[in-house]
Design a protein around this motif. Sequence first.
Motif, PDB file in Angstrom:
ATOM      1  N   SER A   1      55.867 -10.249   5.705  1.00  0.00           N
ATOM      2  CA  SER A   1      54.770  -9.313   5.593  1.00  0.00           C
ATOM      3  C   SER A   1      54.057  -9.258   4.166  1.00  0.00           C
ATOM      4  N   VAL A   2      54.774  -9.829   3.049  1.00  0.00           N
ATOM      5  CA  VAL A   2      54.039  -9.826   1.897  1.00  0.00           C
ATOM      6  C   VAL A   2      52.821 -10.926   1.950  1.00  0.00           C
ATOM      7  N   LEU A   3      53.337 -12.061   2.687  1.00  0.00           N
ATOM      8  CA  LEU A   3      52.353 -13.156   2.468  1.00  0.00           C
ATOM      9  C   LEU A   3      51.081 -12.713   3.630  1.00  0.00           C
ATOM     10  N   PHE A   4      51.526 -12.003   4.552  1.00  0.00           N
ATOM     11  CA  PHE A   4      50.207 -11.527   5.395  1.00  0.00           C
ATOM     12  C   PHE A   4      49.293 -10.580   4.576  1.00  0.00           C
TER      13      PHE A   4
ATOM     14  N   LEU B   1      38.779 -16.559 -10.301  1.00  0.00           N
ATOM     15  CA  LEU B   1      39.906 -16.536 -10.941  1.00  0.00           C
ATOM     16  C   LEU B   1      41.163 -15.622 -10.169  1.00  0.00           C
ATOM     17  N   ALA B   2      40.679 -14.936  -9.636  1.00  0.00           N
ATOM     18  CA  ALA B   2      41.441 -13.617  -8.523  1.00  0.00           C
ATOM     19  C   ALA B   2      41.866 -14.577  -7.423  1.00  0.00           C
ATOM     20  N   PRO B   3      41.031 -15.216  -6.662  1.00  0.00           N
ATOM     21  CA  PRO B   3      41.241 -16.023  -5.278  1.00  0.00           C
ATOM     22  C   PRO B   3      42.416 -17.079  -5.800  1.00  0.00           C
ATOM     23  N   THR B   4      42.134 -17.728  -6.856  1.00  0.00           N
ATOM     24  CA  THR B   4      43.158 -18.893  -7.286  1.00  0.00           C
ATOM     25  C   THR B   4      44.428 -18.251  -7.449  1.00  0.00           C
ATOM     26  N   ALA B   5      44.487 -17.214  -8.115  1.00  0.00           N
ATOM     27  CA  ALA B   5      45.779 -16.437  -8.659  1.00  0.00           C
ATOM     28  C   ALA B   5      46.607 -16.082  -7.057  1.00  0.00           C
ATOM     29  N   LEU B   6      45.847 -15.449  -6.172  1.00  0.00           N
ATOM     30  CA  LEU B   6      46.261 -15.139  -4.759  1.00  0.00           C
ATOM     31  C   LEU B   6      46.884 -16.334  -3.985  1.00  0.00           C
ATOM     32  N   LEU B   7      45.932 -17.530  -4.110  1.00  0.00           N
ATOM     33  CA  LEU B   7      46.362 -18.858  -3.467  1.00  0.00           C
ATOM     34  C   LEU B   7      47.779 -19.438  -4.088  1.00  0.00           C
ATOM     35  N   LEU B   8      47.902 -19.147  -5.406  1.00  0.00           N
ATOM     36  CA  LEU B   8      49.288 -19.669  -6.087  1.00  0.00           C
ATOM     37  C   LEU B   8      50.259 -18.481  -5.722  1.00  0.00           C
ATOM     38  N   LEU B   9      49.964 -17.452  -5.423  1.00  0.00           N
ATOM     39  CA  LEU B   9      50.872 -16.423  -5.021  1.00  0.00           C
ATOM     40  C   LEU B   9      51.359 -16.654  -3.529  1.00  0.00           C
ATOM     41  N   ALA B  10      50.313 -16.968  -2.691  1.00  0.00           N
ATOM     42  CA  ALA B  10      50.601 -17.177  -1.392  1.00  0.00           C
ATOM     43  C   ALA B  10      51.522 -18.533  -1.159  1.00  0.00           C
ATOM     44  N   VAL B  11      51.321 -19.509  -1.998  1.00  0.00           N
ATOM     45  CA  VAL B  11      52.198 -20.619  -1.658  1.00  0.00           C
ATOM     46  C   VAL B  11      53.598 -20.548  -2.246  1.00  0.00           C
ATOM     47  N   GLY B  12      53.773 -19.628  -3.272  1.00  0.00           N
ATOM     48  CA  GLY B  12      54.906 -19.395  -3.767  1.00  0.00           C
ATOM     49  C   GLY B  12      55.695 -18.300  -2.838  1.00  0.00           C
ATOM     50  N   VAL B  13      55.103 -17.358  -2.155  1.00  0.00           N
ATOM     51  CA  VAL B  13      55.770 -16.662  -1.058  1.00  0.00           C
ATOM     52  C   VAL B  13      56.177 -17.467   0.038  1.00  0.00           C
ATOM     53  N   LEU B  14      55.233 -18.324   0.740  1.00  0.00           N
ATOM     54  CA  LEU B  14      55.445 -19.057   1.474  1.00  0.00           C
ATOM     55  C   LEU B  14      56.768 -20.133   1.133  1.00  0.00           C
TER      56      LEU B  14
ATOM     57  N   LEU C   1      54.289 -24.641   9.242  1.00  0.00           N
ATOM     58  CA  LEU C   1      52.933 -25.434   9.300  1.00  0.00           C
ATOM     59  C   LEU C   1      51.729 -24.604   9.597  1.00  0.00           C
ATOM     60  N   LEU C   2      51.911 -23.477  10.490  1.00  0.00           N
ATOM     61  CA  LEU C   2      50.796 -22.563  10.993  1.00  0.00           C
ATOM     62  C   LEU C   2      50.677 -21.829   9.437  1.00  0.00           C
ATOM     63  N   MET C   3      51.679 -21.290   9.020  1.00  0.00           N
ATOM     64  CA  MET C   3      51.430 -20.478   7.948  1.00  0.00           C
ATOM     65  C   MET C   3      50.970 -21.341   6.583  1.00  0.00           C
ATOM     66  N   GLY C   4      51.458 -22.314   6.483  1.00  0.00           N
ATOM     67  CA  GLY C   4      50.867 -23.146   5.490  1.00  0.00           C
ATOM     68  C   GLY C   4      49.381 -23.636   5.796  1.00  0.00           C
ATOM     69  N   LEU C   5      48.969 -23.862   6.869  1.00  0.00           N
ATOM     70  CA  LEU C   5      47.593 -24.288   7.574  1.00  0.00           C
ATOM     71  C   LEU C   5      46.629 -22.867   6.922  1.00  0.00           C
ATOM     72  N   ASN C   6      47.205 -21.679   7.062  1.00  0.00           N
ATOM     73  CA  ASN C   6      46.279 -20.599   6.837  1.00  0.00           C
ATOM     74  C   ASN C   6      46.109 -20.251   5.387  1.00  0.00           C
ATOM     75  N   THR C   7      47.204 -20.638   4.475  1.00  0.00           N
ATOM     76  CA  THR C   7      47.310 -20.238   2.919  1.00  0.00           C
ATOM     77  C   THR C   7      46.191 -20.462   2.319  1.00  0.00           C
ATOM     78  N   PRO C   8      45.554 -21.713   2.391  1.00  0.00           N
ATOM     79  CA  PRO C   8      44.245 -22.102   1.676  1.00  0.00           C
ATOM     80  C   PRO C   8      42.836 -21.726   2.177  1.00  0.00           C
ATOM     81  N   MET C   9      43.006 -21.418   3.529  1.00  0.00           N
ATOM     82  CA  MET C   9      41.640 -21.034   4.115  1.00  0.00           C
ATOM     83  C   MET C   9      40.550 -20.172   3.572  1.00  0.00           C
TER      84      MET C   9
END
Length: 429
Positions: A58-61, A94-107, A122-130
Amino acid sequence: MHVRGWRRSWQERSKLERIDLYSRMTISSMPWIFTLCWQLAPFKSDIRHEPLPLVLGSVLFLVSVAQCLLSNRNVQSSYEHYLGLAVFPRRRMLAPTALLLLAVGVLASLAAVDGVAGPGLLLMGLNTPMAFVIPRVLLVPVRTFMIESLLLAALTTGALAAAGVRGGTLAGVVPATLFGCVLVLISVRPSAWSLSVMWQAEEARDVQARLAVAEERLRFGRDLHDVMGRNLAVIALKSELAVELAQRGRPEALDQMVEVQRIARASQQEVRDVVRGYRKADLATELAGAQGVLRAAGIECTVTGSDGTALPGPVQSALGWVVREAATNVLRHGDPDRCTIRLGVSADAVVLDVENDGAPAAAPEGTGSGLAGLRERLGALDGALEAGPAADGLFRLSARIPLARTESADVPYAAAGDRSRTALLEERR
């Protein structure tokens, strides 16, 4: 005609604006579609239905939703940056980059607790940087974007490897991440490029329309000057002659003023023709008119050679303006006794020579627009103009036009020169 053209231009621009809006809305909706399809799908069967995996999922979503919001906020600015309309502020990444790193960490945390199966991971990893790469692809060159995609794939792979992911799932992270980045590249970048081309074409049409208006104004001004130059010179000459005759009490003064009146009325009609765009210089008419005007001024004028009636229309028009300009210059700038106009036609060219034995039949170079205007007219037909003193003591103006390609050529309008006469002709005593 102008109203229809303006309406058509407005409709085309309105259509282009709708295409622009549609493209921007499509790109803005892409991260939401990916999030709803790829981020929510694993909740059905791939994420273990236990408190910790469900919380991490849920946090990743929620992080993905925040990424989508920032992506939509940056799409407009990134489009303007790509089109060269504005510079994208770097701090907004800066904020999108921080959220990207947070998403990778939560994943990676979700994978560390074994909370998701391989396909879901793999699906969640595919969506993380989009959501991050959609505006990013418009901000950097393609080569830079591909390098950043490889670094992003390496970052995601390293984080998941550190979380304990192994085997085929880990091997599939790199192609899955690169697939998402390439998908964005081939969908967003061409769309923005197409829009930029369409807007440039629209701007080119606007410039073309403005140039057409400016050209028409220039044509009108130059053509009006061509028409009035000789007539005003003749009116001034005959008025002076009428004054001198009247002072001597001679009845011929009335005839001269009647002629002035006739020329003035003819000038009015010619001006109306210029305004309507119908004015063209007819060679035979100009030859006869030049001979009559010069003879009326006491200059012996001889016209020899062809009358030019068999020449193509553009050639007749161009040479007609040459004859008019030459006669005007003889009246304004010279005091000759004789003037000869010769028109020679051969199989490959037509040559018009105007000679006089007085002062130069043209103002010095750079003082007027007459010779420049004639060269512009002749240049459109690959013709040439020469003017200057000849070896025999005469002043010669020579125009030559090849006959190879003139049947379909258009003669541009040009000026006849705005120069004042240095001395009026005296009445022959």
